[in-house]
Design a protein around this motif. Structure first.
Motif, PDB file in Angstrom:
ATOM      1  N   UNK A 163      34.935  14.166 -62.125  1.00 59.02           N
ATOM      2  CA  UNK A 163      34.417  12.993 -61.420  1.00 59.02           C
ATOM      3  C   UNK A 163      35.513  12.339 -60.590  1.00 59.02           C
ATOM      4  N   UNK A 164      36.707  12.263 -61.163  1.00 60.48           N
ATOM      5  CA  UNK A 164      37.830  11.686 -60.411  1.00 60.48           C
ATOM      6  C   UNK A 164      38.150  12.518 -59.178  1.00 60.48           C
ATOM      7  N   UNK A 188      35.788  12.487 -51.813  1.00 65.81           N
ATOM      8  CA  UNK A 188      34.918  11.665 -50.971  1.00 65.81           C
ATOM      9  C   UNK A 188      35.744  10.648 -50.194  1.00 65.81           C
ATOM     10  N   UNK A 189      36.742  10.047 -50.866  1.00 67.34           N
ATOM     11  CA  UNK A 189      37.603   9.072 -50.172  1.00 67.34           C
ATOM     12  C   UNK A 189      38.408   9.742 -49.061  1.00 67.34           C
ATOM     13  N   UNK A 190      38.899  10.969 -49.362  1.00 68.83           N
ATOM     14  CA  UNK A 190      39.665  11.698 -48.348  1.00 68.83           C
ATOM     15  C   UNK A 190      38.791  12.040 -47.148  1.00 68.83           C
ATOM     16  N   UNK A 191      37.541  12.463 -47.423  1.00 71.56           N
ATOM     17  CA  UNK A 191      36.616  12.793 -46.324  1.00 71.56           C
ATOM     18  C   UNK A 191      36.300  11.565 -45.488  1.00 71.56           C
ATOM     19  N   UNK A 192      36.131  10.412 -46.163  1.00 74.52           N
ATOM     20  CA  UNK A 192      35.828   9.164 -45.437  1.00 74.52           C
ATOM     21  C   UNK A 192      36.992   8.748 -44.565  1.00 74.52           C
ATOM     22  N   UNK A 193      38.204   8.897 -45.091  1.00 78.65           N
ATOM     23  CA  UNK A 193      39.395   8.522 -44.296  1.00 78.65           C
ATOM     24  C   UNK A 193      39.579   9.424 -43.092  1.00 78.65           C
ATOM     25  N   UNK A 194      39.282  10.722 -43.283  1.00 79.68           N
ATOM     26  CA  UNK A 194      39.407  11.654 -42.164  1.00 79.68           C
ATOM     27  C   UNK A 194      38.340  11.406 -41.098  1.00 79.68           C
ATOM     28  N   UNK A 195      37.163  10.956 -41.542  1.00 76.20           N
ATOM     29  CA  UNK A 195      36.099  10.649 -40.578  1.00 76.20           C
ATOM     30  C   UNK A 195      36.446   9.391 -39.797  1.00 76.20           C
TER      31      UNK A 195
END
Length: 449
Positions: free
Chosen positions: A435-436, A442-449
């Protein structure tokens, strides 16, 4: 719990681990390993037909014709193990005193003086009519010639003499160091070769040690006993305690309580146990039935390393969902097969990990209980030979028990039982890490977007 262990266990045990005597005992135990293994292998060869009766005819026609020849290797290892132990213990203790007190003592001379003091205690003496005499007795049950009690060899040189060897080594080394510190030595000119100079330096300490040991021996003989019999009282109590189920539970609790707060519990606790497990192993070879003997620990209890983690390692290597545990499991698989699991203990980590502390305690205590009762109830033969501690699961138990196939099965069952305890905890921890990892992804994908 961690705070409690740190305060009441980590601190005191950390101090104990730094004691000079403990460090010297640890070194002596490690140095004795090759002798115990080599001597044990010849004993295993001699008892194989007991486990495999179909071999008896072949052995009678071959190996048993020269058994007196090759069993000398067993006698001159296990039969005089206290001598090796005393030499290394005294050498290490003298080295520590030299380095920490900055005194000019020679470790080799310290070892020789300790063996001298130990040997002075070997002959049995008796006070009769105001005269101290060497015991001589030739009966159906004992043979004592000029004070020397005979067994397979000189009886007191075997594992039963390890504790006496340690005590006399401490006395000899401390007297040697005291004489040098107080300049009770014969100093030679600088032109004298170092070897000759060291011999004269040790001359007065040798006299001092001789007189002190004679006073100790004489006093004890006057009381109708000797150093071996005196030491046997407290240490036989400790030995008997460690051979109870409760005693074994305490041992494995302490080992893993130290590990869980970052201290190598196995090194500390087993250093105290080494003389006991070696003596028990020798007794088992002569017909006793002590569970805690030889490599009982690595053969049955801590299979895969402290915490009994072999099943855990195999599981995370092939069935873990989190990337962290998958990588760690595959990297730890080969070391784990050989009972080395520091990558797991510090890499997972298990140290200071509240999610894994409970199985880390319970798994080895459960496997120790299973092995203890299997041996105590004489379902499985006890350990009577020493195997290298990294021996893979089943092999160490099989050879160490003298070829008992049930011992190999028991070792596998112990590993399975330990994993059954680990399973729910590692599943929970794996899911938590997964889960971590998803959140981080997800956080990494959001930052890259």
């Amino acid at each position: 719990m961690f705070n409690f262990l740190q305060k009441y266990l980590m601190g005191p045990m950390g101090k104990i681990a730094q004691l000079k005597i403990v460090r010297a005992v640890m070194a002596a135990g490690m140095a004795s390993i090759p002798f115990t293994i080599v001597g044990s292998m010849f004993l295993v060869l001699n008892v194989l037909p007991v486990s495999f009766p179909f071999l008896e005819g072949f052995f009678n026609a071959t190996f048993f014709k020269i058994s007196d020849l090759y069993m000398i290797a067993n006698t001159m290892t296990m039969g005089i193990l206290s001598v090796y132990f005393a030499i290394v213990f005294a050498y290490e203790l003298t080295s520590i005193e030299r380095d920490e007190q900055n005194i000019n003592v020679n470790p080799l001379m310290g070892a020789l003086l300790s063996v001298f003091a130990f040997f002075m205690c070997i002959p049995e003496l008796i006070l009769d009519g105001g005269k101290i005499s060497l015991v001589s007795s030739m009966t159906d049950t004992e043979t004592i010639v000029s004070g020397i009690r005979m067994g397979a060899f000189v009886d007191r040189l075997g594992t039963s003499g390890i504790f006496t060897g340690i005590i006399m080594s401490i006395i000899a080394v401390e007297l040697y160091c005291m004489c040098v510190k107080r300049n009770w030595i014969i100093k030679m000119p600088d032109v004298v070769p170092p070897g000759v100079s060291r011999s004269f330096t040790a001359l007065i300490p040798t006299f001092v040690i001789a007189f002190v040991v004679m006073i100790i021996n004489g006093g004890l003989v006057a009381l109708g006993t000797d150093i071996f019999k005196m030491i046997a009282i407290p240490f036989s109590f400790v030995t008997n305690l460690t051979n109870t189920w409760l005693g074994i539970m305490v041992i494995y609790f302490l080992i893993h309580a130290l590990w869980i707060v970052g201290i190598h519990g196995a090194n500390i606790i087993t250093s105290f146990l080494t003389p006991i497990v070696l003596a028990n192993m020798a007794a088992n070879a002569n017909g006793a039935n002590f569970p805690l003997a030889g490599e009982f620990n690595n053969s049955y209890v801590t299979v895969g390393g402290s915490g009994a983690t072999l099943g855990l390692i195999i599981f995370i290597a092939f069935m873990a969902k989190s990337d962290q545990l998958k990588v760690l499991g595959k990297a730890s698989l080969v070391p784990g097969i050989f009972n080395i699991n520091e990558p797991i203990i510090f890499g997972m980590p298990i140290v200071y990990n509240p999610y894994l502390a409970i199985p880390f305690f319970l798994a080895p205590m459960a496997s120790a209980s299973l092995a203890y009762f299997a041996i105590k109830l004489e379902i499985v033969r006890p350990m009577l030979a020493q195997m290298p501690w990294p021996s893979p699961v089943g092999l160490g138990a099989f050879v160490g028990s003298g070829g008992d196939w049930k011992a190999a099965v028991l070792a596998v069952l112990c590993a399975v039982l330990a994993f059954a305890i680990w399973f729910p905890f590692i599943k929970f921890y794996d899911n938590r890490l997964l889960e971590e990892e998803k959140v981080k992804a997800a956080e990494l994908a959001a930052n890259q977007a």
